[in-house]
Design an enzyme around this catalytic site. Structure first.
Site, PDB file in Angstrom:
ATOM      1  N   TYR A 101       0.666  -0.983  -0.021  1.00 56.23           N
ATOM      2  CA  TYR A 101       0.188  -0.010  -0.014  1.00 56.23           C
ATOM      3  C   TYR A 101       0.897   1.406  -0.082  1.00 56.23           C
ATOM      4  CZ  TYR A 101      -4.936  -0.453  -0.115  1.00 56.23           C
ATOM      5  OH  TYR A 101      -6.146  -0.502  -0.831  1.00 56.23           O
ATOM      6  N   GLU A 161      -0.435   4.655  -0.671  1.00 54.89           N
ATOM      7  CA  GLU A 161      -1.261   5.872  -0.992  1.00 54.89           C
ATOM      8  C   GLU A 161      -0.352   7.089  -0.816  1.00 54.89           C
ATOM      9  OE1 GLU A 161      -4.919   5.530   1.648  1.00 54.89           O
ATOM     10  OE2 GLU A 161      -5.762   4.192  -0.107  1.00 54.89           O
ATOM     11  N   ASP A 194      -5.060  13.700 -25.545  1.00 57.45           N
ATOM     12  CA  ASP A 194      -5.055  12.267 -25.242  1.00 57.45           C
ATOM     13  C   ASP A 194      -4.334  11.615 -26.233  1.00 57.45           C
ATOM     14  OD1 ASP A 194      -5.706   9.713 -24.603  1.00 57.45           O
ATOM     15  OD2 ASP A 194      -7.810   9.840 -24.336  1.00 57.45           O
ATOM     16  N   THR A 249      -2.089   6.516 -22.382  1.00 60.62           N
ATOM     17  CA  THR A 249      -1.832   4.936 -21.814  1.00 60.62           C
ATOM     18  C   THR A 249      -0.374   4.563 -22.134  1.00 60.62           C
ATOM     19  OG1 THR A 249      -2.211   4.106 -23.764  1.00 60.62           O
ATOM     20  CG2 THR A 249      -4.195   4.389 -22.672  1.00 60.62           C
ATOM     21  N   LYS A 297       0.149   1.134 -25.397  1.00 53.74           N
ATOM     22  CA  LYS A 297      -0.288   1.012 -26.699  1.00 53.74           C
ATOM     23  C   LYS A 297       1.089   1.113 -27.553  1.00 53.74           C
ATOM     24  CE  LYS A 297      -4.979   2.207 -25.838  1.00 53.74           C
ATOM     25  NZ  LYS A 297      -6.212   3.028 -26.126  1.00 53.74           N
ATOM     26  N   ARG A 355      -0.031  -2.288 -18.922  1.00 49.57           N
ATOM     27  CA  ARG A 355      -1.188  -1.678 -19.115  1.00 49.57           C
ATOM     28  C   ARG A 355      -1.371  -0.459 -17.945  1.00 49.57           C
ATOM     29  NH1 ARG A 355      -5.457  -2.796 -22.044  1.00 49.57           N
ATOM     30  NH2 ARG A 355      -4.288  -4.494 -22.618  1.00 49.57           N
TER      31      ARG A 355
HETATM   32  C1  LIG Z   1      -7.290   3.454 -25.332  1.00 47.70           C
HETATM   33  C2  LIG Z   1      -7.647   4.800 -25.223  1.00 47.70           C
HETATM   34  C3  LIG Z   1      -7.906   5.449 -23.841  1.00 47.70           C
HETATM   35  C4  LIG Z   1      -8.282   4.544 -22.652  1.00 47.70           C
HETATM   36  O1  LIG Z   1      -7.352   3.840 -22.271  1.00 47.70           O
HETATM   37  P1  LIG Z   1      -7.776   2.402 -20.986  1.00 47.70           P
HETATM   38  O2  LIG Z   1      -6.563   2.006 -20.685  1.00 47.70           O
HETATM   39  O3  LIG Z   1      -8.435   1.388 -21.875  1.00 47.70           O
HETATM   40  O4  LIG Z   1      -8.717   2.673 -20.244  1.00 47.70           O
HETATM   41  C5  LIG Z   1      -8.337   6.595 -23.767  1.00 47.70           C
HETATM   42  N1  LIG Z   1      -8.231   7.464 -24.713  1.00 47.70           N
HETATM   43  C6  LIG Z   1      -7.803   7.143 -25.770  1.00 47.70           C
HETATM   44  C7  LIG Z   1      -7.947   7.996 -26.773  1.00 47.70           C
HETATM   45  C8  LIG Z   1      -7.466   5.874 -26.160  1.00 47.70           C
HETATM   46  O5  LIG Z   1      -7.391   5.324 -27.318  1.00 47.70           O
END
Ligand SMILES: *Cc1c(COP(=O)(O)O)cnc(C)c1O
Length: 419
Positions: free
Chosen positions: A53, A55, A199, A225, A228, A234
């Site tokens: 933990y 936090e 994003d 993220t 990807k 993840r």
């Molecule tokens: C994949 C993605 C997310 C979300 O990611 P998670 O880890 O699946 O919650 C947010 N924004 C965009 C543009 C994405 O392609």
């Protein structure tokens, strides 16, 4: 506590894990949001830091015994700062969606207007979709692609921003194959006095390799993220200028999360370390070369691509003029051993469960070492399967070529499969 192996303690789960290894080794993973994390990242993630933990933030924790997890989080933060050139970094969001939620809840109030990209045009659920918290908590307005060239319509963004006066303009996408002009987003935000967020969940790897213009230092907030194109564990990530740091820190914890996943943060540190090395840029360069080669081969085979091609790691096949739905195309390719996902295309006449499109990406195949030559072969397989989705001979031939390619470009040779 008995110290049994997973195989002994829980054969059902052990079997499922080995079957998943088998699947990942023996299919062509062309889902644009997936990749193969390195052995070092898998190891960093599978360790006792899951027990801790922590936090709070390094040196400011609500629990004792955090000295070693602090090492991991500090390294993750320092490496991400130099990787992205950011003043402030938060590596605690459990996922991309959590990163977005933390930014919204730190700077918006329920009922505020947000302007984001339409899900049906390539945006993400968390950019204001009504089936997501972002669309129920906030009033969302959407921009999309220009009907003629299928590229983001920046004039429409500005018109909508002037009309609806959003508190925040959200850029970034899940299924958009072209370069995003974050400089324009920043300028629009300035002119209408809105906060701006980019994003980069999909394109983070390209951004750190300087193969896509960076929004860092331009827009107010950058979220991503790590799993990807960035090829890490993840998870999620937030970047911004120092001035928003305190609000973002409390936006993540205690705002929306409790204890951070310290084993995942350790693996994020390994991921950022890998991405700082020169060979990571070479990898991303090949991701783009492969995407271009695949797009050209698909166009050559007579397919329509949204916007006519790609600048990134992904492309969208538009099946509107073809005799097959996105769902059936995904299923047929799946049977041939090629993993892709159905996706809506602009003005799709079928719903999101069926769709008229396929999203295809090259990050995972590039990790296996495949190059332009293999992309041409794979484009041929896709054409054959989509033209004969129920032809058993076509599927059998495709499966055998997939098996050859997987054998020639092995992955995870150190991992045991079911045999
Ligand atoms: C994949 C993605 C997310 C979300 O990611 P998670 O880890 O699946 O919650 C947010 N924004 C965009 C543009 C994405 O392609």
């Amino acid at each position: 506590m008995e110290e049994m192996t997973l195989a002994k303690a829980d054969p059902e789960i052990a079997h499922a894990v080995r079957a998943e290894i088998d699947r990942e080794k023996n299919t062509l993973v062309m889902i644009a949001s997936e990749n193969y994390a390195s052995r070092a990242i898998l190891e960093a993630q599978a360790n006792v830091m899951t027990n801790k933990y922590a936090e709070g933030y390094p040196e400011k924790r609500y629990y004792g015994g955090c000295e070693y997890v602090d090492v991991a989080e500090r390294l993750a933060i320092e490496r991400a700062k130099s990787l992205f050139g950011a003043e402030y970094v938060n590596v605690q969001p459990h996922s991309g969606s959590q990163a977005n939620m933390a930014v919204y809840l730190a700077f918006l109030k329920p009922g505020d207007v947000i302007l984001g990209m339409d899900l049906a045009h390539g945006g993400h659920l968390t950019h204001g979709s009504t089936v997501n918290f972002s669309g129920t908590l906030f009033q969302s307005v959407f921009y999309g692609l220009h009907p003629e060239n299928q590229v983001i319509d920046y004039d429409q963004i500005e018109d909508l921003a002037r009309k609806h006066k959003p508190k925040m303009i959200i850029s970034g996408a899940s299924a958009y194959p072209r370069t995003i002009d974050f400089e324009k987003i920043k300028e629009i935000g300035k002119r209408v006095n809105a906060l701006t967020m980019a994003d980069i969940a999909h394109i983070a790897g390209l951004v750190v390799a300087s193969l896509h213009p960076t929004p860092v230092g331009r827009v107010d907030f950058v979220t991503s993220t790590t799993h990807k194109t960035l090829r890490g564990p993840r998870g999620g990530l937030i970047l911004s200028g120092e001035k928003y740091g305190r609000a973002l820190d409390s936006g993540v914890f205690p705002g929306i999360q409790g204890g951070p996943l310290m084993h995942v943060i350790a693996a994020k540190a390994v991921c950022f370390g890998e991405a700082l090395r020169p060979d990571f840029r070479e990898y991303q360069r090949q991701v783009l070369l492969n995407a271009r080669a695949l797009a050209e081969a698909l166009l050559g085979a007579g397919f329509d691509l949204v916007s006519g091609g790609t600048d990134t790691h992904l492309m969208l096949i538009d099946l509107t003029e073809r005799n097959i739905t996105g769902l059936d195309a995904e299923r047929a390719l799946g049977r041939a051993g090629i993993a892709v996902n159905k996706n809506t295309v602009p003005n799709d006449k079928r719903g999101p469960r069926v769709t008229s499109g396929l999203r295809i990406g090259t990050p995972a195949l590039t990790t296996r070492g495949m190059k332009e030559e293999e992309m041409a072969v794979i484009a041929g397989l896709i054409k054959n399967v989509l033209e004969g989705p129920e032809n058993e001979k076509v599927l059998k031939d495709a499966r055998s070529t997939v098996a050859e390619l997987c054998g020639e470009f092995p992955i995870y040779e150190f991992l045991e499969q079911n045999g």
